[in-house]
Design a protein around this motif. Structure first.
Motif, PDB file in Angstrom:
ATOM      1  N   MET A   1     -70.042  46.418 -17.858  1.00 45.45           N
ATOM      2  CA  MET A   1     -68.825  46.750 -17.100  1.00 45.45           C
ATOM      3  C   MET A   1     -67.995  45.540 -17.394  1.00 45.45           C
ATOM      4  N   GLY A   2     -68.567  44.447 -17.301  1.00 49.45           N
ATOM      5  CA  GLY A   2     -67.469  43.458 -17.462  1.00 49.45           C
ATOM      6  C   GLY A   2     -66.776  43.046 -15.960  1.00 49.45           C
ATOM      7  N   ARG A   3     -66.644  41.718 -15.711  1.00 48.37           N
ATOM      8  CA  ARG A   3     -66.008  41.223 -14.415  1.00 48.37           C
ATOM      9  C   ARG A   3     -64.520  41.723 -14.409  1.00 48.37           C
ATOM     10  N   ALA A   4     -64.167  41.962 -13.224  1.00 47.02           N
ATOM     11  CA  ALA A   4     -62.452  42.233 -12.767  1.00 47.02           C
ATOM     12  C   ALA A   4     -62.246  41.679 -11.936  1.00 47.02           C
ATOM     13  N   THR A   5     -61.211  40.889 -11.441  1.00 42.62           N
ATOM     14  CA  THR A   5     -60.596  40.341 -10.413  1.00 42.62           C
ATOM     15  C   THR A   5     -59.507  41.092  -9.476  1.00 42.62           C
ATOM     16  N   LYS A   6     -58.623  41.637 -10.058  1.00 35.02           N
ATOM     17  CA  LYS A   6     -57.901  42.561  -9.637  1.00 35.02           C
ATOM     18  C   LYS A   6     -57.908  44.027 -10.106  1.00 35.02           C
ATOM     19  N   VAL A   7     -58.006  44.927  -9.396  1.00 35.32           N
ATOM     20  CA  VAL A   7     -58.085  46.245  -9.576  1.00 35.32           C
ATOM     21  C   VAL A   7     -56.910  47.290  -8.820  1.00 35.32           C
ATOM     22  N   VAL A   8     -56.518  48.241  -9.657  1.00 41.44           N
ATOM     23  CA  VAL A   8     -55.950  49.477  -9.079  1.00 41.44           C
ATOM     24  C   VAL A   8     -56.688  50.478  -8.957  1.00 41.44           C
ATOM     25  N   LEU A   9     -57.030  50.936  -7.790  1.00 42.07           N
ATOM     26  CA  LEU A   9     -58.023  52.102  -7.584  1.00 42.07           C
ATOM     27  C   LEU A   9     -57.126  53.624  -7.328  1.00 42.07           C
ATOM     28  N   ALA A  10     -57.417  54.477  -8.137  1.00 45.18           N
ATOM     29  CA  ALA A  10     -56.807  55.722  -7.670  1.00 45.18           C
ATOM     30  C   ALA A  10     -57.430  56.255  -6.438  1.00 45.18           C
ATOM     31  N   TYR A  11     -56.531  56.460  -5.317  1.00 48.59           N
ATOM     32  CA  TYR A  11     -57.110  56.738  -3.763  1.00 48.59           C
ATOM     33  C   TYR A  11     -56.328  58.031  -3.511  1.00 48.59           C
ATOM     34  N   SER A  12     -57.595  58.679  -2.569  1.00 43.04           N
ATOM     35  CA  SER A  12     -57.228  60.109  -2.238  1.00 43.04           C
ATOM     36  C   SER A  12     -57.356  60.037  -0.687  1.00 43.04           C
ATOM     37  N   GLY A  13     -58.176  59.005  -0.198  1.00 45.90           N
ATOM     38  CA  GLY A  13     -58.284  58.942   1.330  1.00 45.90           C
ATOM     39  C   GLY A  13     -59.390  59.552   1.661  1.00 45.90           C
ATOM     40  N   GLY A  14     -60.276  59.961   0.770  1.00 42.16           N
ATOM     41  CA  GLY A  14     -61.699  60.751   1.198  1.00 42.16           C
ATOM     42  C   GLY A  14     -62.634  59.635   1.023  1.00 42.16           C
ATOM     43  N   VAL A  15     -63.770  60.233   1.518  1.00 45.41           N
ATOM     44  CA  VAL A  15     -65.050  59.017   1.459  1.00 45.41           C
ATOM     45  C   VAL A  15     -65.436  58.381   0.326  1.00 45.41           C
ATOM     46  N   ASP A  16     -65.420  59.159  -1.003  1.00 45.51           N
ATOM     47  CA  ASP A  16     -65.688  58.267  -2.175  1.00 45.51           C
ATOM     48  C   ASP A  16     -64.616  57.131  -2.359  1.00 45.51           C
ATOM     49  N   THR A  17     -63.529  57.348  -2.576  1.00 43.46           N
ATOM     50  CA  THR A  17     -62.637  56.450  -2.777  1.00 43.46           C
ATOM     51  C   THR A  17     -62.366  55.461  -1.856  1.00 43.46           C
ATOM     52  N   SER A  18     -62.488  55.891  -0.242  1.00 48.30           N
ATOM     53  CA  SER A  18     -62.374  54.691   0.616  1.00 48.30           C
ATOM     54  C   SER A  18     -63.463  53.730   0.356  1.00 48.30           C
ATOM     55  N   VAL A  19     -64.807  54.325   0.138  1.00 47.84           N
ATOM     56  CA  VAL A  19     -65.906  53.540   0.077  1.00 47.84           C
ATOM     57  C   VAL A  19     -65.877  52.696  -1.270  1.00 47.84           C
ATOM     58  N   CYS A  20     -65.058  53.112  -2.281  1.00 50.16           N
ATOM     59  CA  CYS A  20     -65.057  52.322  -3.368  1.00 50.16           C
ATOM     60  C   CYS A  20     -64.188  50.995  -3.180  1.00 50.16           C
ATOM     61  N   ILE A  21     -63.508  50.891  -2.261  1.00 51.38           N
ATOM     62  CA  ILE A  21     -62.850  49.521  -1.851  1.00 51.38           C
ATOM     63  C   ILE A  21     -63.693  48.384  -1.475  1.00 51.38           C
ATOM     64  N   PRO A  22     -64.450  48.819  -0.447  1.00 45.55           N
ATOM     65  CA  PRO A  22     -65.552  47.415  -0.285  1.00 45.55           C
ATOM     66  C   PRO A  22     -66.638  47.095  -1.314  1.00 45.55           C
TER      67      PRO A  22
END
Length: 400
Positions: A1-22
């Protein structure tokens, strides 16, 4: 995967994309997550989604209204190509993915992010569309897909989110998975996973059941300029207005439902339900005005590449060299595709009942069987002799 420090996440407000944040921060060591929600006419208030992202741990929550580009640059291109995947599905959901990928890459550049992320699982088509589109736009940026790798069930995902203050979703009374944008809705999962099960009426929102449709037909006239729909019933409209109005009147007559078993790119078959009233009728009307304006050889050749074009979109290759080359051909064919198509909407049917164009190749005095017929009937005999000569020679040589 490789380390990333700052990420832009495609976000829908649903469970999966919300949990992706933490999850990105806690499990993968990402320092900052920026979310991006794209308004593609899904009809929901995106303000609460923006707030939810911030509460879930996002440092910045972006909401982009991309409806105009979605229609002009993506939907209209598909209409000009008469793009129907497996000759049925007009790609309403698939068309959104390359645009979201573009927004992600642009946001990553603007905010100095070294990766982008999405919440797709490993079974669907969307992961391919996102990953390949992002790679085409910026081959050097990392693409993270936590939901493809975390191996959590829905219950485990919800429990994980609760640990970081993400509220448990209200119990879903519906078992269906639904994706919506301005072009239509896709509905899958739950009882629909059995291809023998009739879809319940409750799943539909844009189209009426035949029993509930008007007892009188509506006629609509769709105007095209260079292959693009530009007017409805003589009134010039923006693409967004035209599709919105057409969705309403077409859906009112129960037109635009598709129930199909389609072949996903990842190798499995999937039962899908689509509601695409305006898009389906626009492709139908566009194909008809082409029949008036294109020569036979161009029309037949174009039909041959339309399936390829639809597959490219479905398979995530919007930004591929072949797609760009086909765009050049299609744009050339559309130079004279202008005119008006008249449709009758009634009891689940959209029937084309008329078409006209200043660029029409239909010649009444050649087509008529009346007294004004200008066609040279005597020329037909010689034409048939030459046309049939290879068949005659073949028959003579092969008759034992």
């Amino acid at each position: 995967m490789g380390r990333a420090t700052k990420v832009v996440l495609a976000y829908s407000g649903g469970v999966d994309t919300s949990v992706c944040i933490p999850y990105l921060k806690e499990e993968w060591g990402v320092e900052e997550v920026i979310t991006l929600a794209a308004d593609l006419g899904q009809g929901e208030e995106l303000g609460p989604i923006k707030e939810k992202a911030l509460k879930s741990g996002a440092s910045v929550s972006l909401v982009e209204n991309a409806q105009e580009s979605f229609v002009k640059d993506y939907a209209f291109a598909a209409i000009r190509a008469n793009a129907l995947y497996e000759n049925r599905y007009p790609l309403s959901t698939a068309l959104a993915r390359p645009l979201i990928a573009k927004l992600l890459v642009e946001a990553a550049e603007k905010y100095g992010a070294d990766a982008v992320a999405h919440g797709c699982t490993g079974k669907g088509n969307d992961q391919v569309r996102f990953d390949v589109s992002i790679a085409a736009l910026n081959p050097n940026i990392k693409v993270l897909a936590p939901a493809r790798e975390w191996g959590m069930s829905r219950e485990e995902t919800i429990a994980y989110g609760e640990r970081f203050g993400i509220p448990t979703p209200v119990k879903k009374s519906s078992p269906f998975s639904i994706d919506r944008n301005l072009l239509g809705r896709s509905i899958e999962a739950g009882p629909l996973e059995d291809p023998w099960t009739e879809p319940p009426e409750e799943i539909y929102a844009m189209t009426k059941a035949i029993a509930d449709t008007p007892n009188e037909p509506d006629y609509v006239e769709i105007g095209f300029e260079k292959g693009n729909p530009v007017s409805l019933n003589g009134q010039t409209l923006s693409g967004i207005e035209l599709i919105t109005q057409l969705n309403e009147v077409v859906g009112k007559h129960g037109v635009g439902r598709i129930d199909m078993v389609e072949n996903r790119l990842v190798g499995i078959k999937s039962r899908e339900i689509y509601e695409v009233p305006a898009l389906l009728v626009l492709i139908q009307a566009h194909r008809d005005i082409e029949s008036l304006c294109l020569t036979a050889d161009v029309s037949h050749y174009k039909r041959g590449i339309e399936e390829t074009y639809a597959k490219l979109i479905y398979n995530g290759l919007w930004y591929s060299p072949l797609k760009a080359a086909l765009d050049g051909f299609i744009d050339q064919t559309q130079e004279r595709v202008s005119g008006t198509v008249r449709l009758k909407l009634f009891k689940g049917n959209a029937t084309i009942v008329g078409r006209q164009s200043d660029n029409s190749l239909y010649t009444p005095d050649l087509a008529t069987y009346g007294a004004e017929d200008k066609f040279d009937h005597k020329a037909a005999e010689g034409f048939i002799y030459v046309w049939g000569l290879p068949t005659r020679v073949w028959s003579e040589k092969t008759r034992g």
